[in-house]
Scaffold this active site. Structure first.
Site, PDB file in Angstrom:
ATOM      1  N   ARG A   1      36.368 -21.018 -32.762  1.00  0.00           N
ATOM      2  CA  ARG A   1      37.282 -22.039 -33.511  1.00  0.00           C
ATOM      3  C   ARG A   1      38.428 -21.391 -34.037  1.00  0.00           C
ATOM      4  O   ARG A   1      38.960 -21.344 -35.130  1.00  0.00           O
ATOM      5  CB  ARG A   1      36.179 -22.928 -34.613  1.00  0.00           C
TER       6      ARG A   1
ATOM      7  N   SER B   1      32.911 -31.598 -37.485  1.00  0.00           N
ATOM      8  CA  SER B   1      32.191 -30.203 -38.107  1.00  0.00           C
ATOM      9  C   SER B   1      33.193 -30.129 -39.235  1.00  0.00           C
ATOM     10  O   SER B   1      34.347 -29.825 -39.139  1.00  0.00           O
ATOM     11  CB  SER B   1      31.667 -29.136 -37.483  1.00  0.00           C
TER      12      SER B   1
ATOM     13  N   GLU C   1      36.221 -25.518 -41.419  1.00  0.00           N
ATOM     14  CA  GLU C   1      37.157 -25.130 -40.107  1.00  0.00           C
ATOM     15  C   GLU C   1      38.133 -26.468 -40.044  1.00  0.00           C
ATOM     16  O   GLU C   1      39.079 -26.241 -39.310  1.00  0.00           O
ATOM     17  CB  GLU C   1      36.136 -25.566 -38.973  1.00  0.00           C
TER      18      GLU C   1
HETATM   19  N1  EPU Z   1      20.817 -28.814 -37.981  1.00  0.00           N
HETATM   20  C1  EPU Z   1      20.119 -29.142 -39.054  1.00  0.00           C
HETATM   21  N2  EPU Z   1      20.514 -30.051 -39.907  1.00  0.00           N
HETATM   22  C2  EPU Z   1      21.609 -30.655 -39.884  1.00  0.00           C
HETATM   23  C3  EPU Z   1      22.386 -30.304 -38.431  1.00  0.00           C
HETATM   24  C4  EPU Z   1      22.023 -29.401 -37.873  1.00  0.00           C
HETATM   25  O1  EPU Z   1      18.963 -28.573 -39.175  1.00  0.00           O
HETATM   26  O2  EPU Z   1      22.004 -31.462 -40.490  1.00  0.00           O
HETATM   27  C5  EPU Z   1      20.370 -27.878 -36.935  1.00  0.00           C
HETATM   28  C6  EPU Z   1      19.785 -28.538 -35.608  1.00  0.00           C
HETATM   29  O3  EPU Z   1      18.509 -29.034 -35.592  1.00  0.00           O
HETATM   30  C7  EPU Z   1      20.208 -27.383 -34.950  1.00  0.00           C
HETATM   31  C8  EPU Z   1      21.248 -26.577 -35.297  1.00  0.00           C
HETATM   32  O4  EPU Z   1      21.415 -26.878 -36.597  1.00  0.00           O
HETATM   33  O5  EPU Z   1      19.075 -26.447 -34.699  1.00  0.00           O
HETATM   34  C9  EPU Z   1      22.648 -26.664 -34.704  1.00  0.00           C
HETATM   35  O6  EPU Z   1      22.847 -28.081 -34.487  1.00  0.00           O
HETATM   36  P1  EPU Z   1      23.728 -28.759 -33.464  1.00  0.00           P
HETATM   37  O7  EPU Z   1      23.408 -28.701 -32.224  1.00  0.00           O
HETATM   38  O8  EPU Z   1      24.015 -30.122 -34.062  1.00  0.00           O
HETATM   39  O9  EPU Z   1      25.237 -28.192 -33.517  1.00  0.00           O
HETATM   40  P2  EPU Z   1      26.040 -27.330 -34.756  1.00  0.00           P
HETATM   41  O10 EPU Z   1      25.883 -25.796 -34.511  1.00  0.00           O
HETATM   42  O11 EPU Z   1      25.589 -28.071 -36.156  1.00  0.00           O
HETATM   43  C10 EPU Z   1      27.962 -27.183 -33.338  1.00  0.00           C
HETATM   44  C11 EPU Z   1      29.631 -27.446 -33.402  1.00  0.00           C
HETATM   45  C12 EPU Z   1      29.894 -29.081 -33.003  1.00  0.00           C
HETATM   46  C13 EPU Z   1      29.330 -29.068 -31.640  1.00  0.00           C
HETATM   47  C14 EPU Z   1      28.040 -28.822 -31.634  1.00  0.00           C
HETATM   48  C15 EPU Z   1      27.031 -28.993 -30.310  1.00  0.00           C
HETATM   49  C16 EPU Z   1      30.601 -25.990 -34.952  1.00  0.00           C
HETATM   50  C17 EPU Z   1      31.334 -25.942 -36.236  1.00  0.00           C
HETATM   51  N3  EPU Z   1      30.125 -27.195 -34.664  1.00  0.00           N
HETATM   52  O12 EPU Z   1      27.513 -27.943 -34.421  1.00  0.00           O
HETATM   53  O13 EPU Z   1      31.343 -29.172 -33.012  1.00  0.00           O
HETATM   54  O14 EPU Z   1      29.402 -30.580 -31.352  1.00  0.00           O
HETATM   55  O15 EPU Z   1      27.764 -27.344 -31.975  1.00  0.00           O
HETATM   56  O16 EPU Z   1      27.657 -27.834 -29.476  1.00  0.00           O
HETATM   57  O17 EPU Z   1      30.452 -24.853 -34.318  1.00  0.00           O
HETATM   58  C18 EPU Z   1      33.027 -30.050 -34.455  1.00  0.00           C
HETATM   59  O18 EPU Z   1      33.564 -28.733 -34.424  1.00  0.00           O
HETATM   60  O19 EPU Z   1      33.605 -30.724 -34.911  1.00  0.00           O
HETATM   61  C19 EPU Z   1      31.741 -30.278 -33.597  1.00  0.00           C
HETATM   62  C20 EPU Z   1      31.175 -31.512 -33.930  1.00  0.00           C
END
Ligand code: EPU
Length: 337
Positions: free
Chosen positions: A162, A237, A333
């Site tokens: 990012r 995010s 971000e």
């Molecule tokens: N999780 C929780 N609770 C929540 C959300 C997530 O426990 O409320 C846990 C999930 O169960 C999982 C882990 O956190 O084990 C990761 O969750 P997720 O796959 O939803 O991905 P993220 O790391 O929360 C990142 C990106 C997203 C992108 C997703 C999928 C960042 C800041 N965000 O989110 O990007 O869609 O991975 O690759 O890196 C964005 O930047 O606007 C965005 C949506």
């Protein structure tokens, strides 16, 4: 080129914040952009694109330049790949669909990300195991001080998680006008390793997925977790996932053995901020019209009439709580204005 006054920005930012621009101007061509940047009676200019990664906390006094440069074309065709040129004002997701319709691979995992193409390199957008930098070839940008167009290669852009040159040394100096992507024409290298994609393809009984199938799976997953900005204001995010050293990670997992994590590099780990925020009890909570999404705690939402300041206040409370409970610093971000 028409300068509008006291223009509401509510429909120009995906958070749906009702801030006003004192002066506002649509940029439909490179000539418009060059001329607008030379308007000395408005010494301050504010560049607005898809409005999907900003939180506006106050009215904008500067001249807002809304980048509306349009155009998509295939620049060069090779046996296995193509080079496409996309103008900055093209909607990201519509552009991804266009590449898929032409049978070009590489952007399918990045389906349904809100915003415009021109801002995608600024924070090296990423999702489901793929980042913009994986297909990015180069971009062109107008230097604000000289109005000269400069070409930036992938290494010039210094992409990180990012992050890019445009968020650091280049901040406030350039306006990206177009982006070139290098996409596959055949033998597409699919990236389905992200758990949720595999599960979704399995659910649909797809064994040998095509690029379209991966895109459809990503669309399904995003729709199930992330709110549609047309229905519920948000900026994806709101925070970055904190990246910690091996030492910090070992201490953290000792205390929280069930926490999810990703290996970010040889010696660093990413801890999902969504999990940290959920553990603090914020998921699905609402404070007036500012809230935390019920399906993904990393996403802050505007239930209707929240102000940018209210959302920012909530973000600060979350940062303090996560810091207090886990000793980890999470940072936004989203650009806060
Ligand atoms: N999780 C929780 N609770 C929540 C959300 C997530 O426990 O409320 C846990 C999930 O169960 C999982 C882990 O956190 O084990 C990761 O969750 P997720 O796959 O939803 O991905 P993220 O790391 O929360 C990142 C990106 C997203 C992108 C997703 C999928 C960042 C800041 N965000 O989110 O990007 O869609 O991975 O690759 O890196 C964005 O930047 O606007 C965005 C949506």
């Amino acid at each position: 080129m028409k300068i509008q006054q006291n223009k509401s920005l509510k429909t120009y930012n995906t958070f749906g914040i009702a801030a006003t621009a004192k002066f506002f101007c649509e940029i439909n061509s490179l000539t418009d952009l060059e001329q607008a940047l030379q308007l000395d009676q408005y010494p301050e200019k504010f560049i607005l694109s898809g409005g999907s990664n900003i939180l506006i906390t106050k009215d904008i006094e500067a001249l807002v330049l809304h980048i509306n440069l349009k155009g998509k074309k295939v620049l060069e065709t090779y046996e296995n790949k193509v080079l496409v040129k996309i103008m900055a004002g093209e909607n990201w997701h519509q552009m991804v669909l266009w590449t898929l319709e032409h049978g070009f691979g590489g952007l399918e995992n990045l389906s349904l990300i809100p915003g415009n193409t021109g801002t995608s390199p600024i924070q090296n957008i990423g999702a489901y195991g793929v980042e913009l930098k994986d297909t990015f070839e180069s971009c062109e940008a107008m230097e604000i001080s000289t109005q000269h167009i400069k070409r930036f290669t992938k290494s010039d852009c210094k992409f990180g998680y990012r992050d890019s040159f445009f968020k650091n040394e280049g901040k406030g100096k350039y306006i990206i006008t177009s982006v070139n992507f290098s996409l596959s024409k055949k033998n597409h290298r699919l990236n389905t390793s992200y758990g949720a994609i595999e599960a979704e393809l399995e659910k649909q009984h797809i064994e040998n997925p095509m690029i379209q199938d991966v895109s459809n799976a990503v669309i399904k997953i995003r729709q199930s977790k992330l709110p549609d900005p047309a229905k519920l204001g948000n900026s994806g995010s709101f925070f970055k996932n904190p990246v910690v050293s091996k030492l910090e990670f070992d201490t953290f997992t000792k205390d929280h053995p069930n926490a999810p994590f990703y290996k970010a590099s040889e010696n660093t780990y990413k801890i999902p901020a969504g999990w940290l925020i959920e553990q603090c009890g914020f998921k699905g909570k609402r404070y007036g019209d500012a809230g935390i999404h019920e399906n993904q705690a990393l996403v802050l939402v505007n239930h209707g009439n929240a102000t940018g300041a209210e959302i920012l206040n909530l973000a600060q409370t979350i940062i303090e709580n996560v810091g207090g409970k886990f000793g980890l610093a999470i940072t936004p971000e989203v650009n806060i204005i």
